[in-house]
Design an enzyme around this catalytic site. Sequence first.
Site, PDB file in Angstrom:
ATOM      1  N   ASN A 198      25.341  12.623  75.101  1.00  0.00           N
ATOM      2  CA  ASN A 198      25.308  12.832  73.820  1.00  0.00           C
ATOM      3  C   ASN A 198      25.537  14.277  73.469  1.00  0.00           C
ATOM      4  OD1 ASN A 198      24.334  13.092  70.954  1.00  0.00           O
ATOM      5  ND2 ASN A 198      23.055  11.163  71.196  1.00  0.00           N
ATOM      6  N   PRO A 199      26.548  14.470  72.632  1.00  0.00           N
ATOM      7  CA  PRO A 199      26.522  15.962  72.283  1.00  0.00           C
ATOM      8  C   PRO A 199      25.856  16.798  71.733  1.00  0.00           C
ATOM      9  CG  PRO A 199      28.018  14.221  70.626  1.00  0.00           C
ATOM     10  CD  PRO A 199      27.112  13.758  71.539  1.00  0.00           C
ATOM     11  N   THR A 258      22.804   7.449  71.297  1.00  0.00           N
ATOM     12  CA  THR A 258      21.928   7.133  70.193  1.00  0.00           C
ATOM     13  C   THR A 258      20.932   8.034  69.981  1.00  0.00           C
ATOM     14  OG1 THR A 258      20.135   5.513  69.776  1.00  0.00           O
ATOM     15  CG2 THR A 258      20.424   6.160  72.278  1.00  0.00           C
ATOM     16  N   CYS A 293      18.885 -22.777  56.213  1.00  0.00           N
ATOM     17  CA  CYS A 293      18.903 -23.871  57.507  1.00  0.00           C
ATOM     18  C   CYS A 293      19.214 -23.112  58.623  1.00  0.00           C
ATOM     19  CB  CYS A 293      19.887 -24.806  57.099  1.00  0.00           C
ATOM     20  SG  CYS A 293      21.660 -24.432  57.159  1.00  0.00           S
ATOM     21  N   ASP A 305      29.168  -4.104  66.856  1.00  0.00           N
ATOM     22  CA  ASP A 305      30.558  -3.851  66.666  1.00  0.00           C
ATOM     23  C   ASP A 305      31.368  -4.661  67.586  1.00  0.00           C
ATOM     24  OD1 ASP A 305      30.482  -2.274  68.919  1.00  0.00           O
ATOM     25  OD2 ASP A 305      30.541  -0.432  68.077  1.00  0.00           O
ATOM     26  N   ASN A 338      24.364  -1.559  69.066  1.00  0.00           N
ATOM     27  CA  ASN A 338      25.738  -1.768  68.115  1.00  0.00           C
ATOM     28  C   ASN A 338      26.038  -3.159  67.834  1.00  0.00           C
ATOM     29  OD1 ASN A 338      25.669   1.027  68.544  1.00  0.00           O
ATOM     30  ND2 ASN A 338      27.152   1.108  69.953  1.00  0.00           N
ATOM     31  N   ALA A 354      30.853  10.927  74.446  1.00  0.00           N
ATOM     32  CA  ALA A 354      30.918   9.942  75.553  1.00  0.00           C
ATOM     33  C   ALA A 354      32.267   9.438  75.723  1.00  0.00           C
ATOM     34  CB  ALA A 354      30.118   8.870  74.928  1.00  0.00           C
ATOM     35  N   CYS A 405      22.544 -18.748  58.035  1.00  0.00           N
ATOM     36  CA  CYS A 405      22.153 -19.325  56.565  1.00  0.00           C
ATOM     37  C   CYS A 405      20.699 -18.536  56.429  1.00  0.00           C
ATOM     38  CB  CYS A 405      22.051 -20.727  56.635  1.00  0.00           C
ATOM     39  SG  CYS A 405      21.554 -21.393  54.973  1.00  0.00           S
ATOM     40  N   HIS A 463      20.696  -5.485  67.771  1.00  0.00           N
ATOM     41  CA  HIS A 463      20.555  -5.570  66.266  1.00  0.00           C
ATOM     42  C   HIS A 463      21.679  -6.664  65.741  1.00  0.00           C
ATOM     43  CE1 HIS A 463      18.764  -1.189  66.535  1.00  0.00           C
ATOM     44  NE2 HIS A 463      17.759  -2.217  66.526  1.00  0.00           N
TER      45      HIS A 463
HETATM   46  C1  BJW Z   1      27.633  10.649  69.931  1.00  0.00           C
HETATM   47  C2  BJW Z   1      28.967  10.814  69.652  1.00  0.00           C
HETATM   48  C3  BJW Z   1      29.883  10.786  70.878  1.00  0.00           C
HETATM   49  C4  BJW Z   1      27.875  11.171  67.710  1.00  0.00           C
HETATM   50  N1  BJW Z   1      29.503  10.583  72.027  1.00  0.00           N
HETATM   51  N2  BJW Z   1      27.147  10.355  71.305  1.00  0.00           N
HETATM   52  C5  BJW Z   1       7.629   4.586  61.430  1.00  0.00           C
HETATM   53  C6  BJW Z   1       7.524   4.800  62.720  1.00  0.00           C
HETATM   54  C7  BJW Z   1       8.049   4.071  63.687  1.00  0.00           C
HETATM   55  C8  BJW Z   1       8.494   2.912  63.409  1.00  0.00           C
HETATM   56  C9  BJW Z   1       8.948   2.479  62.040  1.00  0.00           C
HETATM   57  C10 BJW Z   1       8.398   3.553  60.913  1.00  0.00           C
HETATM   58  N3  BJW Z   1       8.698   2.948  59.839  1.00  0.00           N
HETATM   59  C11 BJW Z   1       9.208   1.738  59.996  1.00  0.00           C
HETATM   60  C12 BJW Z   1       9.455   1.396  61.401  1.00  0.00           C
HETATM   61  C13 BJW Z   1      10.249   0.458  62.148  1.00  0.00           C
HETATM   62  C14 BJW Z   1      11.696   0.778  62.007  1.00  0.00           C
HETATM   63  C15 BJW Z   1      12.096   1.884  62.399  1.00  0.00           C
HETATM   64  O1  BJW Z   1      12.227   2.284  63.545  1.00  0.00           O
HETATM   65  N4  BJW Z   1      12.450   3.070  61.470  1.00  0.00           N
HETATM   66  C16 BJW Z   1      12.719   4.313  61.838  1.00  0.00           C
HETATM   67  C17 BJW Z   1      14.031   4.862  61.186  1.00  0.00           C
HETATM   68  C18 BJW Z   1      11.275   5.106  61.473  1.00  0.00           C
HETATM   69  N5  BJW Z   1      12.165  -0.524  62.815  1.00  0.00           N
HETATM   70  C19 BJW Z   1      12.560  -1.488  62.415  1.00  0.00           C
HETATM   71  O2  BJW Z   1      12.263  -1.863  61.282  1.00  0.00           O
HETATM   72  C20 BJW Z   1      13.028  -2.617  63.539  1.00  0.00           C
HETATM   73  N6  BJW Z   1      12.104  -3.717  63.400  1.00  0.00           N
HETATM   74  C21 BJW Z   1      10.857  -3.606  63.800  1.00  0.00           C
HETATM   75  O3  BJW Z   1      10.358  -2.777  64.140  1.00  0.00           O
HETATM   76  O4  BJW Z   1      10.307  -4.766  63.917  1.00  0.00           O
HETATM   77  C22 BJW Z   1       8.818  -4.818  63.814  1.00  0.00           C
HETATM   78  C23 BJW Z   1       8.170  -4.475  62.719  1.00  0.00           C
HETATM   79  C24 BJW Z   1       8.510  -5.395  61.554  1.00  0.00           C
HETATM   80  C25 BJW Z   1       7.776  -5.359  60.482  1.00  0.00           C
HETATM   81  C26 BJW Z   1       7.347  -3.897  60.338  1.00  0.00           C
HETATM   82  C27 BJW Z   1       7.064  -3.055  61.033  1.00  0.00           C
HETATM   83  C28 BJW Z   1       7.540  -3.264  62.478  1.00  0.00           C
HETATM   84  C29 BJW Z   1      14.479  -3.185  62.983  1.00  0.00           C
HETATM   85  C30 BJW Z   1      15.352  -1.790  63.060  1.00  0.00           C
HETATM   86  C31 BJW Z   1      16.878  -2.401  62.661  1.00  0.00           C
HETATM   87  C32 BJW Z   1      17.938  -1.454  62.558  1.00  0.00           C
HETATM   88  N7  BJW Z   1      19.085  -1.714  62.051  1.00  0.00           N
HETATM   89  C33 BJW Z   1      20.243  -0.745  61.816  1.00  0.00           C
HETATM   90  C34 BJW Z   1      21.351  -1.482  60.896  1.00  0.00           C
HETATM   91  C35 BJW Z   1      22.022  -2.824  61.447  1.00  0.00           C
HETATM   92  C36 BJW Z   1      23.421  -2.869  60.846  1.00  0.00           C
HETATM   93  C37 BJW Z   1      23.363  -3.182  59.176  1.00  0.00           C
HETATM   94  O5  BJW Z   1      22.546  -3.078  58.568  1.00  0.00           O
HETATM   95  O6  BJW Z   1      24.565  -3.689  58.980  1.00  0.00           O
HETATM   96  O7  BJW Z   1      20.711  -0.791  63.269  1.00  0.00           O
HETATM   97  S1  BJW Z   1      19.638   0.636  61.149  1.00  0.00           S
HETATM   98  C38 BJW Z   1      20.749   1.594  62.429  1.00  0.00           C
HETATM   99  O8  BJW Z   1      20.008   2.456  62.984  1.00  0.00           O
HETATM  100  C39 BJW Z   1      21.600   0.635  63.154  1.00  0.00           C
HETATM  101  C40 BJW Z   1      21.531   1.172  64.515  1.00  0.00           C
HETATM  102  O9  BJW Z   1      21.825   0.238  65.527  1.00  0.00           O
HETATM  103  C41 BJW Z   1      20.292   1.916  64.498  1.00  0.00           C
HETATM  104  C42 BJW Z   1      20.191   3.083  65.631  1.00  0.00           C
HETATM  105  O10 BJW Z   1      20.986   4.090  65.275  1.00  0.00           O
HETATM  106  P1  BJW Z   1      21.783   4.706  66.536  1.00  0.00           P
HETATM  107  O11 BJW Z   1      22.535   3.942  67.241  1.00  0.00           O
HETATM  108  O12 BJW Z   1      20.903   5.493  67.131  1.00  0.00           O
HETATM  109  O13 BJW Z   1      22.869   5.592  65.514  1.00  0.00           O
HETATM  110  P2  BJW Z   1      22.488   7.098  65.125  1.00  0.00           P
HETATM  111  O14 BJW Z   1      23.487   7.367  63.974  1.00  0.00           O
HETATM  112  O15 BJW Z   1      21.204   7.282  64.688  1.00  0.00           O
HETATM  113  O16 BJW Z   1      22.639   8.181  66.111  1.00  0.00           O
HETATM  114  C43 BJW Z   1      24.056   8.403  66.650  1.00  0.00           C
HETATM  115  C44 BJW Z   1      24.028   9.399  67.701  1.00  0.00           C
HETATM  116  O17 BJW Z   1      25.241   9.597  68.596  1.00  0.00           O
HETATM  117  C45 BJW Z   1      23.405  10.744  67.574  1.00  0.00           C
HETATM  118  O18 BJW Z   1      22.419  11.138  68.519  1.00  0.00           O
HETATM  119  C46 BJW Z   1      24.893  11.429  67.659  1.00  0.00           C
HETATM  120  O19 BJW Z   1      24.461  12.950  68.213  1.00  0.00           O
HETATM  121  C47 BJW Z   1      25.639  10.759  68.950  1.00  0.00           C
HETATM  122  N8  BJW Z   1      26.912  11.049  68.813  1.00  0.00           N
HETATM  123  N9  BJW Z   1      29.079  11.221  68.425  1.00  0.00           N
HETATM  124  C48 BJW Z   1      28.154  10.382  72.293  1.00  0.00           C
HETATM  125  N10 BJW Z   1      31.320  10.809  70.503  1.00  0.00           N
HETATM  126 ZN    ZN Z   2      22.302 -23.775  55.265  1.00  0.00          ZN
END
Ligand code: BJW
Ligand code: ZN
Length: 252
Positions: free
Chosen positions: A218-219, A193, A135, A109, A107, A236, A132, A124
């Site tokens: 997780n629900p 997650t 720079c 946040d 997260n 949670a 920047c 993340h």
């Molecule tokens: C509750 C609840 C309650 C609901 N209580 N629970 C193919 C295969 C494998 C990997 C890749 C692929 N193609 C591309 C990739 C790599 C890619 C990736 O993984 N993509 C997949 C989507 C396929 N990853 C990347 O690119 C990462 N970098 C990387 O791999 O570098 C090496 C590389 C470089 C170049 C090429 C290839 C590799 C970087 C990932 C960056 C993620 N960024 C984000 C956005 C940031 C914020 C912004 O832009 O402003 O980060 S995306 C978004 O997803 C955010 C989150 O941190 C991240 C994870 O999501 P999260 O937290 O799991 O949320 P949700 O919504 O998915 O799930 C919520 C859960 O909560 C659910 O299970 C609900 O049930 C639950 N829930 N209410 C408890 N009350």
């Molecule tokens: Zn600068």
Amino acid sequence: MSDVGRAASAIERAAAQDLPIVSLTGAGISRESGIPTFRGQDGIWQEHDPEEVATLEGFLRDPERAWRFHEQLRELCLSSDPNPAHTALAWIQKSLDGASAPIITQNIDGLHQAAGSRHVIELHGSAHRARCTRCDFTTDDLPRHLEQLPPTCDCGAVLRPDVVWFGEQLPREAMERAQRLSRQAGVMLVIGTSATVQPAASLPVVALRAGASLVEINPEPTALTGVVDIQLRGPAGEVMPELAGALASALG
Ligand code: BJW
Ligand code: ZN
């Protein structure tokens, strides 16, 4: 024994052996603070195309659009408070007194820190920082409202949110610490997650292979559910205070 009781015992056993109790958190832990998750029915990606607002290519095509999206998210983070899940996790950290209980979060946040947690590893980046594009200037002192989008650096280049977009590497030191802790963990709590975004999603698997017990809070079932030792189904904000309560009883 109930599943919550089993999870509390696993935490107590790991602490007694001086093994880290590591938490991996995702957007779901902040859902009850009013911040939507990314995926699923009411998810952020239903309304915004991640290709446009969460990749460097999208940002370079239209920095103002990416910043408008980011500012909405930052405003939501600024106006949200930690919920009982963040508070319970901060309490667990403190109550384990001496045992290591770091939090690895996807997260951006800042709500774990707002709840008083220490040892928070941000994989993340943070909504509260910008850097920047040319720079090495970074700031965590952004005004509440940015007058001009995109904001610019004194060097003249455009600033970008200091978050990790798709296709970008995670901060090296944070990822190395997270991997090391996952290998050492006695218990890993995987909270809110979907475990779909790599490389964060691989950390519970690393922990499992190294002998940790996995507890999922997780629900909904996730990509990990099949391999976890204990599933605590529910929001949670309800489950984490129950777990903290059971741990308080176990610790006496
Ligand atoms: C509750 C609840 C309650 C609901 N209580 N629970 C193919 C295969 C494998 C990997 C890749 C692929 N193609 C591309 C990739 C790599 C890619 C990736 O993984 N993509 C997949 C989507 C396929 N990853 C990347 O690119 C990462 N970098 C990387 O791999 O570098 C090496 C590389 C470089 C170049 C090429 C290839 C590799 C970087 C990932 C960056 C993620 N960024 C984000 C956005 C940031 C914020 C912004 O832009 O402003 O980060 S995306 C978004 O997803 C955010 C989150 O941190 C991240 C994870 O999501 P999260 O937290 O799991 O949320 P949700 O919504 O998915 O799930 C919520 C859960 O909560 C659910 O299970 C609900 O049930 C639950 N829930 N209410 C408890 N009350
Ligand atoms: Zn600068």
